[in-house]
Scaffold this motif. Sequence first.
Motif, PDB file in Angstrom:
ATOM      1  N   LEU A 118       0.817  -1.214   0.000  1.00 24.56           N
ATOM      2  CA  LEU A 118       0.000   0.000   0.000  1.00 24.56           C
ATOM      3  C   LEU A 118       0.849   1.261   0.000  1.00 24.56           C
ATOM      4  O   LEU A 118       0.324   2.360  -0.207  1.00 24.56           O
ATOM      5  N   VAL A 119       2.146   1.128   0.259  1.00 25.32           N
ATOM      6  CA  VAL A 119       3.080   2.251   0.242  1.00 25.32           C
ATOM      7  C   VAL A 119       4.346   1.787  -0.454  1.00 25.32           C
ATOM      8  O   VAL A 119       4.819   0.672  -0.215  1.00 25.32           O
ATOM      9  N   ASP A 120       4.871   2.619  -1.321  1.00 26.15           N
ATOM     10  CA  ASP A 120       6.113   2.302  -2.018  1.00 26.15           C
ATOM     11  C   ASP A 120       7.297   2.798  -1.197  1.00 26.15           C
ATOM     12  O   ASP A 120       7.308   3.938  -0.706  1.00 26.15           O
ATOM     13  N   GLU A 121       8.298   1.944  -1.060  1.00 22.31           N
ATOM     14  CA  GLU A 121       9.516   2.333  -0.370  1.00 22.31           C
ATOM     15  C   GLU A 121      10.269   3.387  -1.197  1.00 22.31           C
ATOM     16  O   GLU A 121      10.445   3.222  -2.402  1.00 22.31           O
ATOM     17  N   ARG A 122      10.708   4.423  -0.537  1.00 24.17           N
ATOM     18  CA  ARG A 122      11.463   5.480  -1.202  1.00 24.17           C
ATOM     19  C   ARG A 122      12.771   5.713  -0.462  1.00 24.17           C
ATOM     20  O   ARG A 122      12.848   5.495   0.752  1.00 24.17           O
ATOM     21  N   PRO A 123      13.815   6.133  -1.168  1.00 25.97           N
ATOM     22  CA  PRO A 123      15.066   6.461  -0.472  1.00 25.97           C
ATOM     23  C   PRO A 123      14.838   7.572   0.545  1.00 25.97           C
ATOM     24  O   PRO A 123      14.059   8.508   0.319  1.00 25.97           O
ATOM     25  N   ARG A 124      15.504   7.446   1.658  1.00 28.30           N
ATOM     26  CA  ARG A 124      15.324   8.412   2.728  1.00 28.30           C
ATOM     27  C   ARG A 124      15.868   9.770   2.311  1.00 28.30           C
ATOM     28  O   ARG A 124      16.979   9.879   1.810  1.00 28.30           O
ATOM     29  N   ARG A 125      15.041  10.801   2.524  1.00 27.52           N
ATOM     30  CA  ARG A 125      15.472  12.159   2.229  1.00 27.52           C
ATOM     31  C   ARG A 125      16.124  12.769   3.477  1.00 27.52           C
ATOM     32  O   ARG A 125      16.446  12.072   4.425  1.00 27.52           O
ATOM     33  N   ARG A 126      16.301  14.058   3.437  1.00 28.01           N
ATOM     34  CA  ARG A 126      16.872  14.731   4.600  1.00 28.01           C
ATOM     35  C   ARG A 126      15.970  14.555   5.816  1.00 28.01           C
ATOM     36  O   ARG A 126      14.752  14.529   5.710  1.00 28.01           O
ATOM     37  N   ARG A 127      16.584  14.460   6.964  1.00 28.49           N
ATOM     38  CA  ARG A 127      15.828  14.321   8.180  1.00 28.49           C
ATOM     39  C   ARG A 127      15.060  15.600   8.485  1.00 28.49           C
ATOM     40  O   ARG A 127      15.462  16.693   8.100  1.00 28.49           O
ATOM     41  N   ARG A 128      13.956  15.445   9.197  1.00 26.88           N
ATOM     42  CA  ARG A 128      13.182  16.619   9.562  1.00 26.88           C
ATOM     43  C   ARG A 128      13.981  17.563  10.457  1.00 26.88           C
ATOM     44  O   ARG A 128      13.776  18.776  10.444  1.00 26.88           O
ATOM     45  N   GLU A 129      14.897  16.998  11.268  1.00 26.69           N
ATOM     46  CA  GLU A 129      15.680  17.842  12.158  1.00 26.69           C
ATOM     47  C   GLU A 129      16.652  18.729  11.402  1.00 26.69           C
ATOM     48  O   GLU A 129      17.165  19.723  11.950  1.00 26.69           O
ATOM     49  N   ASP A 130      16.957  18.370  10.149  1.00 26.50           N
ATOM     50  CA  ASP A 130      17.915  19.164   9.381  1.00 26.50           C
ATOM     51  C   ASP A 130      17.318  20.463   8.845  1.00 26.50           C
ATOM     52  O   ASP A 130      18.054  21.363   8.450  1.00 26.50           O
ATOM     53  N   TYR A 131      15.987  20.556   8.791  1.00 19.08           N
ATOM     54  CA  TYR A 131      15.342  21.752   8.266  1.00 19.08           C
ATOM     55  C   TYR A 131      15.224  22.800   9.382  1.00 19.08           C
ATOM     56  O   TYR A 131      14.903  22.479  10.531  1.00 19.08           O
ATOM     57  N   VAL A 132      15.461  24.041   9.037  1.00 18.27           N
ATOM     58  CA  VAL A 132      15.294  25.149   9.976  1.00 18.27           C
ATOM     59  C   VAL A 132      13.881  25.688   9.807  1.00 18.27           C
ATOM     60  O   VAL A 132      13.538  26.265   8.769  1.00 18.27           O
ATOM     61  N   ARG A 133      13.039  25.480  10.831  1.00 13.96           N
ATOM     62  CA  ARG A 133      11.647  25.888  10.753  1.00 13.96           C
ATOM     63  C   ARG A 133      11.418  27.104  11.645  1.00 13.96           C
ATOM     64  O   ARG A 133      12.072  27.262  12.676  1.00 13.96           O
ATOM     65  N   TRP A 134      10.500  27.945  11.251  1.00 13.06           N
ATOM     66  CA  TRP A 134      10.152  29.110  12.045  1.00 13.06           C
ATOM     67  C   TRP A 134       8.638  29.217  12.101  1.00 13.06           C
ATOM     68  O   TRP A 134       7.919  28.800  11.192  1.00 13.06           O
ATOM     69  N   GLU A 135       8.164  29.761  13.211  1.00 11.82           N
ATOM     70  CA  GLU A 135       6.731  29.887  13.426  1.00 11.82           C
ATOM     71  C   GLU A 135       6.495  31.008  14.416  1.00 11.82           C
ATOM     72  O   GLU A 135       7.218  31.139  15.409  1.00 11.82           O
ATOM     73  N   ARG A 136       5.493  31.837  14.141  1.00  9.55           N
ATOM     74  CA  ARG A 136       5.167  32.916  15.057  1.00  9.55           C
ATOM     75  C   ARG A 136       4.545  32.348  16.335  1.00  9.55           C
ATOM     76  O   ARG A 136       3.964  31.268  16.335  1.00  9.55           O
ATOM     77  N   ASP A 137       4.672  33.099  17.417  1.00 12.72           N
ATOM     78  CA  ASP A 137       4.313  32.592  18.736  1.00 12.72           C
ATOM     79  C   ASP A 137       2.817  32.562  18.988  1.00 12.72           C
ATOM     80  O   ASP A 137       2.361  31.819  19.860  1.00 12.72           O
ATOM     81  N   ARG A 138       2.048  33.321  18.272  1.00 12.93           N
ATOM     82  CA  ARG A 138       0.610  33.390  18.552  1.00 12.93           C
ATOM     83  C   ARG A 138      -0.149  33.689  17.256  1.00 12.93           C
ATOM     84  O   ARG A 138       0.434  34.194  16.279  1.00 12.93           O
ATOM     85  N   PRO A 139      -1.437  33.371  17.236  1.00 12.70           N
ATOM     86  CA  PRO A 139      -2.217  33.649  16.021  1.00 12.70           C
ATOM     87  C   PRO A 139      -2.422  35.140  15.810  1.00 12.70           C
ATOM     88  O   PRO A 139      -2.246  35.956  16.729  1.00 12.70           O
TER      89      PRO A 139
END
Length: 595
Positions: A118-139
């Motif tokens: 039901l899911v095709d195996e794919r080569p592993r991409r970059r880890r989620r921890e490697d991405y620099v994410r930003w988000e505002r503190d409140r809506p």
Amino acid sequence: MLVEISVTEQRYQAVLDVRAGSTVTDVATRFGVSRQAVHRWLAWYEQEGLAGLADRSSRPRSSPAQTAPEVEALICELRRNHPRWGARRVLFELGRVGCPGPIPSRVTVHRILVRHGLVDERPRRRRREDYVRWERDRPMELWQMDIVGGILLADGSEAKVVTGVDDHSRFCVIATVVPKATGRAVCLALVAALREYGTPEELLTDNGKQFTARFNAGGGEVMFDRICRENGITHRLTKPRSPTTTGKVERFHLSLRRELLNDHPPFLSVADAQTAIDEFRHQYNTDRPHQSLDMAFPVDRFRPEPGDGIALKLPPSLAAVVEETAPPAPPPARLKSGPVVSSTTSIGHAVEVNRTVPASGNLGICGQQFWLGPAHAGRDVTVWADTTVVHLLLDGVRLKTVPSRLTPIHLHQLLTDGGKPGGPPPVSAGPVQVGTAVEVERTINATGLLALAGRQHPVGFHLAGRRVTARLDHGVLHLLGPDRTVLRSLPNPLSAAEAARIRDARPGGPAPAPTPAPLKVDRRVSSRGSISIARQKIQVGIGHAGRTVTVEEADTTFRIYDGDQLLAEVIRTTSKRVARFKARKPEPPRRRSSI
């Protein structure tokens, strides 16, 4: 000439050497194996002869930790019914619909989907921890806006969608279909959102000509910039050719294409496309968990700003268009038997009607959907509705309250379909008084976190996916089940002022019935750091060896305390009853000597 001999022949030669008088150590050294291997070959040869030296499977006879077949079948069914769901979403829905056994891990769910094709195996991409994410503190601190195409119409033309997403909550604030993405059309979509949700502090857009004159030869100020400036909104622009800066609204575009536009035939008109996108937007905001929010819903984290009473400042040319494009009043409708009903019925006009929850748990009334969950399937609920709010009650107990999308025409249709004029609302409107008990419905995400007041609070992995009523009563947070039984009680993580600002909160009903005190027993930690209760072995830690701990029994977990300190909480895997209540096992009676 070299001749290759089989593994069986080599083992047989080793057995013959030992039986001829060689030591096991010498034979093991000569064949490059351990002494235990040579002893196994001797035992196999004595028991089964030469056939016993052949290769055999190392598969274990049993696997106690194997996922139950019914759980595996449910995982495959969820994936087949929703081919776009990944392992995280399947795991979330597994806890939401009720798992027939222990909830597996995300990796186990992924392996099950791969094993069944039901899911095709794919080569592993970059880890989620490697991405620099930003988000505002409140809506309402930052909105991201953009324009996306792909709205094919029956006449062969292509319309656009003006989109906007709140950065903190991923709540879609704008999704307006326009024939052409002109500057005036984009500004009209923005003004409609500002009137509905309030004014954000900042707006982030790309460098499109509808948003800025940054790269125009003549320079100047476009209408979008003027609206932002006159209403105190800071307009921020991305760097050229950097779409990842507005990644949240771009990710909304990807979901919109995958889940609606790619498989949808051409729309009949712009209004038809707007209706379909409104339905997708409602589902996206209220009933679609987001992995970036730890499987929470955007509506649980979004809080609109009521405003300070100052009207929006609009350019005169745009203000005139806004007044002209205000939606006209719907024409009057005539009932099958009775006089003409005016569409200007007062907002206070309410209707009560009884409905049975379908097997899917999704109750539909006049085109508006209300999610109650399969746990309420087949039960009769009372719907109190007007043009502003809808209350759903079960045996007089409120299940949930949602904004109403019903018109006076819909209310009169309900009256002719077994309804009756509604009395006073079952839940008083207005803000909740500070210091009083409040209740709110929430769904606990797949990691056991409860969203309250824009924050995630851990309440226990064993409650993952369950729809609960959170009751904040002074210093205690009660989690109530569908029948208002107390599932768990925790210290209240919110102050009284924060509790009064919770979205969809209501004054608390009657206090839940007290539950019997949980069973507590004592156990002495072994020298290896483990204890045993109801024939289930629990590892506490070798640092607590020799200490006496208290084990508290719950429905699905065991909690281990050292005094007042909680050491661990583990899922209960045994069905045995607790039969021993003391820390030490009773010693057998000693026999008296006859001497």
